[in-house]
Design a protein around this motif. Structure first.
Motif, PDB file in Angstrom:
ATOM      1  N   ARG A 217       0.876  -1.175   0.000  1.00 53.89           N
ATOM      2  CA  ARG A 217       0.000   0.000   0.000  1.00 53.89           C
ATOM      3  C   ARG A 217       0.912   1.225   0.000  1.00 53.89           C
ATOM      4  O   ARG A 217       1.658   1.445   0.964  1.00 53.89           O
ATOM      5  CB  ARG A 217      -0.868  -0.040   1.247  1.00 53.89           C
ATOM      6  CG  ARG A 217      -1.977   0.981   1.275  1.00 53.89           C
ATOM      7  CD  ARG A 217      -2.826   0.732   2.512  1.00 53.89           C
ATOM      8  NE  ARG A 217      -3.787   1.777   2.732  1.00 53.89           N
ATOM      9  CZ  ARG A 217      -4.990   1.817   2.165  1.00 53.89           C
ATOM     10  NH1 ARG A 217      -5.359   0.855   1.348  1.00 53.89           N
ATOM     11  NH2 ARG A 217      -5.818   2.809   2.412  1.00 53.89           N
TER      12      ARG A 217
ATOM     13  N   PHE B  31       2.021   5.432  -1.202  1.00 58.50           N
ATOM     14  CA  PHE B  31       1.614   6.805  -1.542  1.00 58.50           C
ATOM     15  C   PHE B  31       2.836   7.701  -1.570  1.00 58.50           C
ATOM     16  O   PHE B  31       3.836   7.426  -0.900  1.00 58.50           O
ATOM     17  CB  PHE B  31       0.561   7.335  -0.550  1.00 58.50           C
ATOM     18  CG  PHE B  31       0.979   7.360   0.899  1.00 58.50           C
ATOM     19  CD1 PHE B  31       1.444   8.521   1.487  1.00 58.50           C
ATOM     20  CD2 PHE B  31       0.905   6.222   1.690  1.00 58.50           C
ATOM     21  CE1 PHE B  31       1.824   8.562   2.818  1.00 58.50           C
ATOM     22  CE2 PHE B  31       1.286   6.244   3.024  1.00 58.50           C
ATOM     23  CZ  PHE B  31       1.745   7.422   3.589  1.00 58.50           C
TER      24      PHE B  31
ATOM     25  N   HIS C 275       2.173  13.597   7.994  1.00 56.80           N
ATOM     26  CA  HIS C 275       2.742  13.767   6.646  1.00 56.80           C
ATOM     27  C   HIS C 275       1.706  14.465   5.785  1.00 56.80           C
ATOM     28  O   HIS C 275       0.544  14.580   6.175  1.00 56.80           O
ATOM     29  CB  HIS C 275       3.042  12.398   6.038  1.00 56.80           C
ATOM     30  CG  HIS C 275       1.780  11.640   5.764  1.00 56.80           C
ATOM     31  ND1 HIS C 275       1.104  10.940   6.754  1.00 56.80           N
ATOM     32  CD2 HIS C 275       1.010  11.534   4.651  1.00 56.80           C
ATOM     33  CE1 HIS C 275       0.002  10.431   6.252  1.00 56.80           C
ATOM     34  NE2 HIS C 275      -0.095  10.777   4.979  1.00 56.80           N
TER      35      HIS C 275
ATOM     36  N   THR D 146       0.071  13.915   2.114  1.00 51.51           N
ATOM     37  CA  THR D 146       0.004  13.058   0.925  1.00 51.51           C
ATOM     38  C   THR D 146      -0.082  13.900  -0.345  1.00 51.51           C
ATOM     39  O   THR D 146      -0.808  14.889  -0.400  1.00 51.51           O
ATOM     40  CB  THR D 146      -1.216  12.117   1.011  1.00 51.51           C
ATOM     41  OG1 THR D 146      -0.996  11.211   2.090  1.00 51.51           O
ATOM     42  CG2 THR D 146      -1.409  11.305  -0.258  1.00 51.51           C
TER      43      THR D 146
ATOM     44  N   PHE E 103      -2.082   9.282  -3.691  1.00 54.22           N
ATOM     45  CA  PHE E 103      -2.323   7.976  -3.078  1.00 54.22           C
ATOM     46  C   PHE E 103      -2.336   6.935  -4.194  1.00 54.22           C
ATOM     47  O   PHE E 103      -3.002   7.119  -5.220  1.00 54.22           O
ATOM     48  CB  PHE E 103      -3.657   7.992  -2.324  1.00 54.22           C
ATOM     49  CG  PHE E 103      -3.977   6.683  -1.679  1.00 54.22           C
ATOM     50  CD1 PHE E 103      -3.247   6.253  -0.578  1.00 54.22           C
ATOM     51  CD2 PHE E 103      -4.996   5.878  -2.170  1.00 54.22           C
ATOM     52  CE1 PHE E 103      -3.522   5.026   0.023  1.00 54.22           C
ATOM     53  CE2 PHE E 103      -5.282   4.659  -1.576  1.00 54.22           C
ATOM     54  CZ  PHE E 103      -4.549   4.238  -0.472  1.00 54.22           C
TER      55      PHE E 103
ATOM     56  N   HIS F  70      -3.363  18.379   2.859  1.00 54.02           N
ATOM     57  CA  HIS F  70      -3.670  18.370   4.298  1.00 54.02           C
ATOM     58  C   HIS F  70      -2.799  17.370   5.041  1.00 54.02           C
ATOM     59  O   HIS F  70      -2.255  16.443   4.435  1.00 54.02           O
ATOM     60  CB  HIS F  70      -5.147  18.053   4.530  1.00 54.02           C
ATOM     61  CG  HIS F  70      -5.528  16.649   4.149  1.00 54.02           C
ATOM     62  ND1 HIS F  70      -5.717  16.268   2.837  1.00 54.02           N
ATOM     63  CD2 HIS F  70      -5.719  15.535   4.895  1.00 54.02           C
ATOM     64  CE1 HIS F  70      -6.034  14.979   2.805  1.00 54.02           C
ATOM     65  NE2 HIS F  70      -6.023  14.512   4.046  1.00 54.02           N
TER      66      HIS F  70
ATOM     67  N   THR G  56      -3.329  14.938   8.211  1.00 52.94           N
ATOM     68  CA  THR G  56      -4.364  14.422   9.112  1.00 52.94           C
ATOM     69  C   THR G  56      -3.849  14.404  10.548  1.00 52.94           C
ATOM     70  O   THR G  56      -2.797  13.847  10.839  1.00 52.94           O
ATOM     71  CB  THR G  56      -4.803  13.012   8.661  1.00 52.94           C
ATOM     72  OG1 THR G  56      -5.379  13.131   7.360  1.00 52.94           O
ATOM     73  CG2 THR G  56      -5.828  12.411   9.611  1.00 52.94           C
TER      74      THR G  56
ATOM     75  N   ARG H  47      -8.151  10.927  13.444  1.00 56.24           N
ATOM     76  CA  ARG H  47      -9.041  10.052  12.676  1.00 56.24           C
ATOM     77  C   ARG H  47     -10.219   9.660  13.575  1.00 56.24           C
ATOM     78  O   ARG H  47     -10.160   9.819  14.776  1.00 56.24           O
ATOM     79  CB  ARG H  47      -8.303   8.785  12.228  1.00 56.24           C
ATOM     80  CG  ARG H  47      -7.172   9.095  11.270  1.00 56.24           C
ATOM     81  CD  ARG H  47      -6.649   7.849  10.582  1.00 56.24           C
ATOM     82  NE  ARG H  47      -5.522   8.214   9.731  1.00 56.24           N
ATOM     83  CZ  ARG H  47      -5.659   8.760   8.530  1.00 56.24           C
ATOM     84  NH1 ARG H  47      -6.852   8.957   8.027  1.00 56.24           N
ATOM     85  NH2 ARG H  47      -4.593   9.095   7.821  1.00 56.24           N
TER      86      ARG H  47
ATOM     87  N   TYR I 284       3.889   4.410   8.790  1.00 52.78           N
ATOM     88  CA  TYR I 284       4.312   4.766   7.438  1.00 52.78           C
ATOM     89  C   TYR I 284       5.834   4.718   7.370  1.00 52.78           C
ATOM     90  O   TYR I 284       6.508   5.249   8.252  1.00 52.78           O
ATOM     91  CB  TYR I 284       3.815   6.168   7.063  1.00 52.78           C
ATOM     92  CG  TYR I 284       2.323   6.329   7.200  1.00 52.78           C
ATOM     93  CD1 TYR I 284       1.467   5.372   6.658  1.00 52.78           C
ATOM     94  CD2 TYR I 284       1.777   7.413   7.870  1.00 52.78           C
ATOM     95  CE1 TYR I 284       0.098   5.499   6.786  1.00 52.78           C
ATOM     96  CE2 TYR I 284       0.399   7.553   7.999  1.00 52.78           C
ATOM     97  CZ  TYR I 284      -0.431   6.590   7.465  1.00 52.78           C
ATOM     98  OH  TYR I 284      -1.782   6.719   7.597  1.00 52.78           O
TER      99      TYR I 284
HETATM  100  P1  2AM Z   1      -6.008  10.887   4.839  1.00 53.73           P
HETATM  101  O1  2AM Z   1      -4.959  11.223   5.855  1.00 53.73           O
HETATM  102  O2  2AM Z   1      -6.835  12.048   4.435  1.00 53.73           O
HETATM  103  O3  2AM Z   1      -6.828   9.696   5.256  1.00 53.73           O
HETATM  104  C1  2AM Z   1      -2.038   6.985   3.800  1.00 53.73           C
HETATM  105  O4  2AM Z   1      -3.208   6.322   4.031  1.00 53.73           O
HETATM  106  C2  2AM Z   1      -2.289   8.333   3.214  1.00 53.73           C
HETATM  107  O5  2AM Z   1      -2.995   8.205   1.980  1.00 53.73           O
HETATM  108  C3  2AM Z   1      -3.127   9.262   4.067  1.00 53.73           C
HETATM  109  O6  2AM Z   1      -2.580  10.569   3.973  1.00 53.73           O
HETATM  110  C4  2AM Z   1      -4.499   9.225   3.465  1.00 53.73           C
HETATM  111  O7  2AM Z   1      -5.204  10.435   3.527  1.00 53.73           O
HETATM  112  C5  2AM Z   1      -4.185   8.945   2.027  1.00 53.73           C
HETATM  113  N1  2AM Z   1      -5.262   8.150   1.430  1.00 53.73           N
HETATM  114  C6  2AM Z   1      -5.712   6.966   1.870  1.00 53.73           C
HETATM  115  N2  2AM Z   1      -6.702   6.505   1.047  1.00 53.73           N
HETATM  116  C7  2AM Z   1      -6.846   7.433   0.081  1.00 53.73           C
HETATM  117  C8  2AM Z   1      -7.681   7.543  -1.054  1.00 53.73           C
HETATM  118  N3  2AM Z   1      -8.551   6.596  -1.391  1.00 53.73           N
HETATM  119  N4  2AM Z   1      -7.562   8.662  -1.801  1.00 53.73           N
HETATM  120  C9  2AM Z   1      -6.696   9.630  -1.479  1.00 53.73           C
HETATM  121  N5  2AM Z   1      -5.861   9.576  -0.426  1.00 53.73           N
HETATM  122  C10 2AM Z   1      -5.944   8.488   0.345  1.00 53.73           C
END
Ligand code: 2AM
Length: 176
Positions: free
Chosen positions: A6, A8, A43, A45, A48, A125, A127, A130, A166
């Motif tokens: 998985r 990103f 972090h 992103t 993804f 952004h 996060t 959660r 991560y």
């Molecule tokens: P998030 O923090 O807004 O959930 C690892 O999971 C990173 O990838 C996180 O920063 C998460 O964003 C992002 N992420 C996870 N699923 C995603 C998706 N379907 N589309 C875009 N970003 C995603």
């Protein structure tokens, strides 16, 4: 079938700033706000990628390695709450052009390599929480963290002993 990871692309946040954000978060939000993201997991992103096999990973890293653009200064001075995804985040009031350019390039490369990017626009952004409560009182404006972004990284998302972690697999400098 070969194993997938998985993945990103993201910007790291300097460790000292991660700690400052953690301290600020503890002062500004009640603990019941949600599940706090660990300091080392903070972090931003850029793109993804989802579950990726080794061949696709190789193709994506080759493309990432060809990116030539200068670094930029990033300021985190905004906060928000997305009730649907139950996320509370830090962001930037003025996204630098370099940030938008880098994310746009990585997202286009990902899309072309078979990692669909969806239709929602990129909203940079970090996060913070959660599983947030439905009502969250956001901190008053006035907070700000700024640093020079000099590289970007490919991250792997791991789920170990009930926790998400991560791990940066590879980094590329932002230089022209
Ligand atoms: P998030 O923090 O807004 O959930 C690892 O999971 C990173 O990838 C996180 O920063 C998460 O964003 C992002 N992420 C996870 N699923 C995603 C998706 N379907 N589309 C875009 N970003 C995603």
């Amino acid at each position: 079938m070969s194993a997938t990871r998985r993945l990103f692309f993201a910007l790291e946040i300097p460790a000292a700033i991660q700690q400052q954000i953690l301290h600020w978060r503890a002062q500004q939000f009640p603990q019941e706000t949600g599940r706090p993201v660990a300091a080392a997991n903070l972090h931003m992103t850029l793109a993804f990628l989802g579950e990726v096999g080794s061949k696709k990973q190789q193709a994506l890293t080759t493309l990432a390695g060809r990116i030539r653009q200068p670094g930029f200064a990033l300021t985190l001075d905004d906060a928000g709450h997305w009730p649907r995804s139950r996320v509370v985040w830090l962001g930037t009031r003025r996204a630098p052009r370099g940030l938008l350019q880098l994310a746009s390039l990585l997202r286009a490369q990902a899309e072309r390599s078979g990692c669909p990017q969806g239709t929602r626009p990129f909203h940079p952004h970090v996060t913070l929480w959660r599983h947030a409560q439905s009502l969250v009182k956001l901190p008053a404006p006035g907070f700000s963290w700024r640093w020079e972004v000099e590289n970007f990284a490919l991250y792997e998302s791991l789920f170990e002993q009930g926790r998400t972690r991560y791990r940066a697999l590879e980094r590329w400098p932002l230089t022209q």
